[in-house]
Design an enzyme around this catalytic site. Structure first.
Site, PDB file in Angstrom:
ATOM      1  N   ARG A  44      -3.659  43.036  17.999  1.00  0.00           N
ATOM      2  CA  ARG A  44      -2.284  43.454  18.262  1.00  0.00           C
ATOM      3  C   ARG A  44      -1.842  44.371  17.126  1.00  0.00           C
ATOM      4  O   ARG A  44      -2.542  44.536  16.129  1.00  0.00           O
ATOM      5  CB  ARG A  44      -1.316  42.273  18.485  1.00  0.00           C
ATOM      6  CG  ARG A  44      -1.577  40.992  17.776  1.00  0.00           C
ATOM      7  CD  ARG A  44      -1.381  41.012  16.295  1.00  0.00           C
ATOM      8  NE  ARG A  44      -0.112  41.619  15.919  1.00  0.00           N
ATOM      9  CZ  ARG A  44       0.153  42.162  14.762  1.00  0.00           C
ATOM     10  NH1 ARG A  44      -0.784  42.198  13.811  1.00  0.00           N
ATOM     11  NH2 ARG A  44       1.330  42.684  14.495  1.00  0.00           N
ATOM     12  N   GLY A  45      -0.626  44.943  17.307  1.00  0.00           N
ATOM     13  CA  GLY A  45      -0.176  45.983  16.382  1.00  0.00           C
ATOM     14  C   GLY A  45      -0.524  47.324  16.996  1.00  0.00           C
ATOM     15  O   GLY A  45      -1.647  47.513  17.502  1.00  0.00           O
ATOM     16  N   ALA A  46       0.436  48.266  16.955  1.00  0.00           N
ATOM     17  CA  ALA A  46       0.291  49.510  17.717  1.00  0.00           C
ATOM     18  C   ALA A  46      -1.003  50.273  17.397  1.00  0.00           C
ATOM     19  O   ALA A  46      -1.785  50.585  18.307  1.00  0.00           O
ATOM     20  CB  ALA A  46       1.522  50.386  17.494  1.00  0.00           C
ATOM     21  N   ARG A  87      -0.506  46.743  27.733  1.00  0.00           N
ATOM     22  CA  ARG A  87       0.761  46.616  26.995  1.00  0.00           C
ATOM     23  C   ARG A  87       1.495  47.953  27.073  1.00  0.00           C
ATOM     24  O   ARG A  87       0.938  48.997  26.741  1.00  0.00           O
ATOM     25  CB  ARG A  87       0.510  46.216  25.533  1.00  0.00           C
ATOM     26  CG  ARG A  87      -0.163  44.856  25.405  1.00  0.00           C
ATOM     27  CD  ARG A  87      -0.041  44.299  23.997  1.00  0.00           C
ATOM     28  NE  ARG A  87       1.286  43.793  23.735  1.00  0.00           N
ATOM     29  CZ  ARG A  87       1.724  43.423  22.527  1.00  0.00           C
ATOM     30  NH1 ARG A  87       0.947  43.537  21.488  1.00  0.00           N
ATOM     31  NH2 ARG A  87       2.943  42.941  22.362  1.00  0.00           N
ATOM     32  N   GLN A 193       4.239  36.318  14.161  1.00  0.00           N
ATOM     33  CA  GLN A 193       3.333  37.238  13.458  1.00  0.00           C
ATOM     34  C   GLN A 193       3.635  37.274  11.958  1.00  0.00           C
ATOM     35  O   GLN A 193       2.743  37.519  11.150  1.00  0.00           O
ATOM     36  CB  GLN A 193       3.460  38.661  14.032  1.00  0.00           C
ATOM     37  CG  GLN A 193       2.831  38.851  15.400  1.00  0.00           C
ATOM     38  CD  GLN A 193       3.838  38.633  16.510  1.00  0.00           C
ATOM     39  OE1 GLN A 193       4.793  37.858  16.360  1.00  0.00           O
ATOM     40  NE2 GLN A 193       3.640  39.289  17.636  1.00  0.00           N
ATOM     41  N   ASP A 234       6.284  50.627  17.068  1.00  0.00           N
ATOM     42  CA  ASP A 234       5.393  50.702  18.235  1.00  0.00           C
ATOM     43  C   ASP A 234       5.543  52.020  18.976  1.00  0.00           C
ATOM     44  O   ASP A 234       4.608  52.483  19.624  1.00  0.00           O
ATOM     45  CB  ASP A 234       5.667  49.531  19.172  1.00  0.00           C
ATOM     46  CG  ASP A 234       5.087  48.270  18.572  1.00  0.00           C
ATOM     47  OD1 ASP A 234       5.759  47.658  17.722  1.00  0.00           O
ATOM     48  OD2 ASP A 234       3.936  47.936  18.903  1.00  0.00           O
ATOM     49  N   ASN A 244      10.314  48.565  17.838  1.00  0.00           N
ATOM     50  CA  ASN A 244       9.427  47.700  17.041  1.00  0.00           C
ATOM     51  C   ASN A 244       9.696  46.263  17.483  1.00  0.00           C
ATOM     52  O   ASN A 244      10.527  46.002  18.359  1.00  0.00           O
ATOM     53  CB  ASN A 244       9.680  47.905  15.540  1.00  0.00           C
ATOM     54  CG  ASN A 244       8.628  47.221  14.685  1.00  0.00           C
ATOM     55  OD1 ASN A 244       7.430  47.349  14.944  1.00  0.00           O
ATOM     56  ND2 ASN A 244       9.038  46.452  13.700  1.00  0.00           N
TER      57      ASN A 244
HETATM   58  O1  MRU Z   1       3.454  42.289  19.626  1.00  0.00           O
HETATM   59  P1  MRU Z   1       2.746  42.862  18.437  1.00  0.00           P
HETATM   60  O2  MRU Z   1       2.298  41.828  17.462  1.00  0.00           O
HETATM   61  O3  MRU Z   1       1.644  43.800  18.831  1.00  0.00           O
HETATM   62  O4  MRU Z   1       3.855  43.744  17.710  1.00  0.00           O
HETATM   63  C1  MRU Z   1       3.501  44.495  16.596  1.00  0.00           C
HETATM   64  C2  MRU Z   1       4.647  45.177  15.944  1.00  0.00           C
HETATM   65  O5  MRU Z   1       5.745  45.141  16.408  1.00  0.00           O
HETATM   66  C3  MRU Z   1       4.335  45.989  14.718  1.00  0.00           C
HETATM   67  O6  MRU Z   1       5.430  46.003  13.857  1.00  0.00           O
HETATM   68  C4  MRU Z   1       4.016  47.428  15.141  1.00  0.00           C
HETATM   69  O7  MRU Z   1       3.037  47.458  16.134  1.00  0.00           O
HETATM   70  C5  MRU Z   1       3.566  48.256  13.989  1.00  0.00           C
HETATM   71  S1  MRU Z   1       1.968  47.797  13.432  1.00  0.00           S
HETATM   72  C6  MRU Z   1       1.441  48.853  12.240  1.00  0.00           C
END
Ligand code: MRU
Length: 356
Positions: A44-46, A87, A193, A234, A244
């Site tokens: 996970r994470g963009a 996603r 997270q 994101d 985000n």
């Molecule tokens: O649902 P997630 O855990 O994928 O959400 C991640 C976030 O919101 C992060 O802040 C975002 O992707 C930036 S990661 C460098």
């Protein structure tokens, strides 16, 4: 700690749903497994889901015989679509897949050659993500005063990228430059997270970190306990509105009330120049069970109705600066982000219209 690696024609992913209790890797051998891992936040994470999807496309085409280029291209588009649908909010996912498809379309040669070119492109996306994050860190560390107490939300660290991180990358870079920095990690309900990942990542690096629940941020700021807020993103609209993790918008409002800078650290691949404003960013809504249950245990009245958006949008007016790999953008973002996109190579640390 490695978020992911390519090994023996397999994508090996750190299963983030197991952290911090267990460090376990899953071995994805086809794109369905990668899609499952993205959908269920094992990765996970963009930026990380973009890189994983790029390898997913390689896996989807791997070991197959294609009669022609056309057949391979058509199948690649189908696989990309399946991965893309996992996603909706993080634009890095479609950015990476579109880059992979472009590489295919622009590479002459037979299907076997194309498959090799595709793997090279996935490796390039992986490597560039780490380089990008290091550049974000180099620009961003200038904004961190010595002794800063930084509040962050969700996890925008090495775990959310191919490595190093965006928001946490800035903190890493400031620490590496000899600054004393301490972090407050928001727990980040519903999926924790912050508690599970950011706290773990900072402890691994021996960067001082204090965990708070999301509803403690206001009191912490009111007591003068925070110097700045630093988060990832994101998707960022062309005008600088930032999607985000849910709860980010609340922090930005609080930061304004308490006169604190609110920084966003993100690669330019997170900026969606096709969207004029944040209201057009699709916001993922997830399973109500994420809210009614904690670690598999029910915590809500059975049958209650639930609203579970995974992200929110922070209006550009609340964002002090956006730190990218090509420099720091400041308001008005429509101009400063477009300027950063158009420049090639590094820029001086501050290209915005208003100095710090
Ligand atoms: O649902 P997630 O855990 O994928 O959400 C991640 C976030 O919101 C992060 O802040 C975002 O992707 C930036 S990661 C460098």
């Amino acid at each position: 700690m490695e978020t992911m690696r390519w090994e023996n024609d397999t994508l090996v992913l750190l299963d983030q749903t197991r952290l911090p209790a267990r460090v376990e890797y899953i071995h994805c051998k086809d794109h369905h497994q990668v899609a499952e891992a993205i959908r269920n936040l094992r990765v996970r994470g963009a930026p990380a889901i973009g890189v994983a999807a790029a390898y997913g496309l390689v896996l989807g085409l791997g070991g197959k015989e294609f009669a022609s280029r056309g057949e391979l291209l058509a199948r690649a588009k189908e696989i990309a679509r399946e991965l893309q649908l996992t996603r909706p909010t993080a634009v890095n996912l479609s950015w990476a897949l579109e880059r992979m498809l472009r590489r295919l379309e622009n590479t002459p040669g037979d299907p076997a050659f194309l498959s090799r070119a595709l793997l090279e492109e996935a490796h390039a996306i992986y490597r560039e993500d780490i380089e990008t994050n290091r550049a974000i860190g180099t620009y961003g560390r200038e904004l961190i005063p010595p002794g800063a107490r930084v509040l962050t939300h969700c996890n925008a660290g090495a775990l959310a990228t191919a490595g190093y991180g965006t928001a946490l990358g800035v903190i890493r870079a400031a620490v590496a430059a000899g600054k004393e920095v301490s972090v407050f990690a928001d727990e980040t309900r519903p999926l924790l997270q912050g508690a599970r990942l950011t706290a773990w990542e900072m402890l691994q690096e021996k960067i001082p970190v204090t965990l708070i629940t999301d509803n403690m941020a206001a009191s912490l700021m009111a007591r003068g306990g925070v110097d700045l807020v630093m988060v990832g993103a994101d998707r960022i609209a062309a005008n600088g509105d930032v999607a985000n993790k849910i709860g980010t918008y609340g922090l930005a409002v609080l930061a304004k009330e308490h006169g604190l800078p609110f920084y966003v650290a993100a690669p330019l691949s997170t900026v969606d120049f096709s969207l004029a404003e944040g209201k057009d960013i699709p916001i993922e809504e997830r399973d109500p069970a994420e809210v009614t249950h904690l670690a598999g245990q029910p915590v809500a009245a059975p049958g209650v109705r639930v609203w579970n958006p995974a992200f929110d949008v922070t209006p550009a007016g609340l964002v002090t600066a956006i730190i990218t790999e090509r420099g720091v953008a400041r308001p008005p973002y429509r101009e400063s982000l477009a300027r950063l996109k158009s420049v090639v190579g590094r820029q001086p640390p501050d290209v915005g219209n208003h100095p710090a």
